[in-house]
Design a protein around this motif. Sequence first.
Motif, PDB file in Angstrom:
ATOM      1  N   LYS A   1       0.839  -1.188   0.000  1.00 33.31           N
ATOM      2  CA  LYS A   1       0.000   0.000   0.000  1.00 33.31           C
ATOM      3  C   LYS A   1       0.875   1.239   0.000  1.00 33.31           C
ATOM      4  O   LYS A   1       1.925   1.274   0.632  1.00 33.31           O
ATOM      5  CB  LYS A   1      -0.896   0.018   1.230  1.00 33.31           C
ATOM      6  CG  LYS A   1      -2.047  -0.928   1.154  1.00 33.31           C
ATOM      7  CD  LYS A   1      -3.037  -0.603   2.245  1.00 33.31           C
ATOM      8  CE  LYS A   1      -4.388  -0.742   1.632  1.00 33.31           C
ATOM      9  NZ  LYS A   1      -5.370   0.135   2.090  1.00 33.31           N
ATOM     10  N   LYS A   2       0.417   2.254  -0.705  1.00 36.04           N
ATOM     11  CA  LYS A   2       1.110   3.538  -0.704  1.00 36.04           C
ATOM     12  C   LYS A   2       0.571   4.331   0.480  1.00 36.04           C
ATOM     13  O   LYS A   2      -0.558   4.791   0.459  1.00 36.04           O
ATOM     14  CB  LYS A   2       0.859   4.289  -2.006  1.00 36.04           C
ATOM     15  CG  LYS A   2       1.460   3.608  -3.208  1.00 36.04           C
ATOM     16  CD  LYS A   2       1.177   4.395  -4.457  1.00 36.04           C
ATOM     17  CE  LYS A   2       1.764   3.707  -5.665  1.00 36.04           C
ATOM     18  NZ  LYS A   2       1.454   4.411  -6.902  1.00 36.04           N
ATOM     19  N   MET A   3       1.387   4.463   1.529  1.00 34.75           N
ATOM     20  CA  MET A   3       0.929   5.096   2.741  1.00 34.75           C
ATOM     21  C   MET A   3       2.085   5.844   3.409  1.00 34.75           C
ATOM     22  O   MET A   3       3.184   5.301   3.509  1.00 34.75           O
ATOM     23  CB  MET A   3       0.401   4.015   3.693  1.00 34.75           C
ATOM     24  CG  MET A   3      -0.443   4.534   4.812  1.00 34.75           C
ATOM     25  SD  MET A   3      -1.170   3.186   5.760  1.00 34.75           S
ATOM     26  CE  MET A   3      -2.255   2.453   4.554  1.00 34.75           C
ATOM     27  N   PRO A   4       1.875   7.081   3.861  1.00 29.70           N
ATOM     28  CA  PRO A   4       2.938   7.802   4.567  1.00 29.70           C
ATOM     29  C   PRO A   4       3.162   7.195   5.949  1.00 29.70           C
ATOM     30  O   PRO A   4       2.323   6.454   6.462  1.00 29.70           O
ATOM     31  CB  PRO A   4       2.383   9.217   4.667  1.00 29.70           C
ATOM     32  CG  PRO A   4       0.907   9.045   4.646  1.00 29.70           C
ATOM     33  CD  PRO A   4       0.652   7.864   3.759  1.00 29.70           C
TER      34      PRO A   4
ATOM     35  N   ARG B   1      -0.119   9.565   9.635  1.00 32.61           N
ATOM     36  CA  ARG B   1      -1.419   9.853   9.028  1.00 32.61           C
ATOM     37  C   ARG B   1      -2.256  10.700   9.976  1.00 32.61           C
ATOM     38  O   ARG B   1      -2.199  10.541  11.187  1.00 32.61           O
ATOM     39  CB  ARG B   1      -2.213   8.558   8.776  1.00 32.61           C
ATOM     40  CG  ARG B   1      -1.601   7.513   7.886  1.00 32.61           C
ATOM     41  CD  ARG B   1      -1.530   7.846   6.436  1.00 32.61           C
ATOM     42  NE  ARG B   1      -2.678   8.309   5.733  1.00 32.61           N
ATOM     43  CZ  ARG B   1      -3.298   7.629   4.779  1.00 32.61           C
ATOM     44  NH1 ARG B   1      -2.925   6.423   4.457  1.00 32.61           N
ATOM     45  NH2 ARG B   1      -4.294   8.170   4.134  1.00 32.61           N
TER      46      ARG B   1
ATOM     47  N   PHE C   1      -7.925   9.275   7.887  1.00 33.99           N
ATOM     48  CA  PHE C   1      -7.433   9.075   6.524  1.00 33.99           C
ATOM     49  C   PHE C   1      -6.898   7.652   6.397  1.00 33.99           C
ATOM     50  O   PHE C   1      -5.963   7.265   7.078  1.00 33.99           O
ATOM     51  CB  PHE C   1      -6.330  10.086   6.183  1.00 33.99           C
ATOM     52  CG  PHE C   1      -6.848  11.472   5.987  1.00 33.99           C
ATOM     53  CD1 PHE C   1      -7.225  11.907   4.726  1.00 33.99           C
ATOM     54  CD2 PHE C   1      -6.996  12.330   7.060  1.00 33.99           C
ATOM     55  CE1 PHE C   1      -7.720  13.192   4.536  1.00 33.99           C
ATOM     56  CE2 PHE C   1      -7.486  13.609   6.892  1.00 33.99           C
ATOM     57  CZ  PHE C   1      -7.851  14.041   5.627  1.00 33.99           C
TER      58      PHE C   1
ATOM     59  N   ASP D   1      -7.179   5.861   2.970  1.00 36.79           N
ATOM     60  CA  ASP D   1      -6.953   5.518   1.562  1.00 36.79           C
ATOM     61  C   ASP D   1      -5.468   5.539   1.218  1.00 36.79           C
ATOM     62  O   ASP D   1      -4.649   6.111   1.942  1.00 36.79           O
ATOM     63  CB  ASP D   1      -7.690   6.494   0.643  1.00 36.79           C
ATOM     64  CG  ASP D   1      -9.201   6.346   0.742  1.00 36.79           C
ATOM     65  OD1 ASP D   1      -9.671   5.294   1.202  1.00 36.79           O
ATOM     66  OD2 ASP D   1      -9.892   7.302   0.365  1.00 36.79           O
ATOM     67  N   ASP D   2      -5.129   4.920   0.099  1.00 42.66           N
ATOM     68  CA  ASP D   2      -3.755   4.961  -0.391  1.00 42.66           C
ATOM     69  C   ASP D   2      -3.301   6.404  -0.565  1.00 42.66           C
ATOM     70  O   ASP D   2      -4.088   7.288  -0.900  1.00 42.66           O
ATOM     71  CB  ASP D   2      -3.633   4.253  -1.753  1.00 42.66           C
ATOM     72  CG  ASP D   2      -3.542   2.753  -1.615  1.00 42.66           C
ATOM     73  OD1 ASP D   2      -3.499   2.247  -0.482  1.00 42.66           O
ATOM     74  OD2 ASP D   2      -3.499   2.078  -2.669  1.00 42.66           O
ATOM     75  N   TRP D   3      -2.030   6.615  -0.362  1.00 43.74           N
ATOM     76  CA  TRP D   3      -1.396   7.911  -0.565  1.00 43.74           C
ATOM     77  C   TRP D   3      -1.395   8.219  -2.052  1.00 43.74           C
ATOM     78  O   TRP D   3      -1.092   7.368  -2.881  1.00 43.74           O
ATOM     79  CB  TRP D   3       0.034   7.834  -0.052  1.00 43.74           C
ATOM     80  CG  TRP D   3       0.801   9.107  -0.168  1.00 43.74           C
ATOM     81  CD1 TRP D   3       1.675   9.441  -1.148  1.00 43.74           C
ATOM     82  CD2 TRP D   3       0.783  10.208   0.731  1.00 43.74           C
ATOM     83  NE1 TRP D   3       2.205  10.674  -0.928  1.00 43.74           N
ATOM     84  CE2 TRP D   3       1.667  11.179   0.236  1.00 43.74           C
ATOM     85  CE3 TRP D   3       0.098  10.480   1.911  1.00 43.74           C
ATOM     86  CZ2 TRP D   3       1.899  12.387   0.871  1.00 43.74           C
ATOM     87  CZ3 TRP D   3       0.332  11.683   2.533  1.00 43.74           C
ATOM     88  CH2 TRP D   3       1.217  12.615   2.008  1.00 43.74           C
ATOM     89  N   GLU D   4      -1.765   9.439  -2.400  1.00 42.95           N
ATOM     90  CA  GLU D   4      -1.761   9.858  -3.794  1.00 42.95           C
ATOM     91  C   GLU D   4      -0.768  11.001  -3.947  1.00 42.95           C
ATOM     92  O   GLU D   4      -0.948  12.065  -3.369  1.00 42.95           O
ATOM     93  CB  GLU D   4      -3.155  10.331  -4.215  1.00 42.95           C
ATOM     94  CG  GLU D   4      -3.245  10.722  -5.663  1.00 42.95           C
ATOM     95  CD  GLU D   4      -4.646  11.187  -6.040  1.00 42.95           C
ATOM     96  OE1 GLU D   4      -4.739  11.981  -7.002  1.00 42.95           O
ATOM     97  OE2 GLU D   4      -5.619  10.771  -5.401  1.00 42.95           O
ATOM     98  N   GLU D   5       0.286  10.765  -4.692  1.00 43.00           N
ATOM     99  CA  GLU D   5       1.300  11.797  -4.896  1.00 43.00           C
ATOM    100  C   GLU D   5       0.923  12.646  -6.107  1.00 43.00           C
ATOM    101  O   GLU D   5       0.670  12.119  -7.186  1.00 43.00           O
ATOM    102  CB  GLU D   5       2.666  11.160  -5.119  1.00 43.00           C
ATOM    103  CG  GLU D   5       3.779  12.166  -5.165  1.00 43.00           C
ATOM    104  CD  GLU D   5       5.141  11.511  -5.223  1.00 43.00           C
ATOM    105  OE1 GLU D   5       6.004  12.042  -5.929  1.00 43.00           O
ATOM    106  OE2 GLU D   5       5.336  10.460  -4.573  1.00 43.00           O
TER     107      GLU D   5
END
Length: 104
Positions: A6-9, A12, A16, A18-22
């Motif tokens: 998963k794309k995650m910082p 958080r 929040f 959801d996956d991180w969106e860059e």
Amino acid sequence: MENEKKKMPKRRFAGFTDDWEERKAIDIAEYSKGNGYSKSDLTEVGTPIILYGRLYTKYQFAIDEVDTFATPKNNAVYSQGNEVLIPASGETAGGCKKSCVYGS
């Protein structure tokens, strides 16, 4: 899907998930640059203006009231409120990292 990372910082905000969106800042905001007012342009009354230097000296994080005024210049950029003001240049390497929120 379990093997897919998963794309995650690392940190958080609560709520929040959801996956991180860059995304690039240029794609999610509008940018404009002021018109170069200086202290010599200031008047006792007139159009409220925010001088670049005062982002460092007067305002911390939020601008609730503007107490500097000038006669409008041609092609001046005026705030509509609810904006983030970021200096386009600075005196030090970290100078452009300073920002203030202006809510009218």
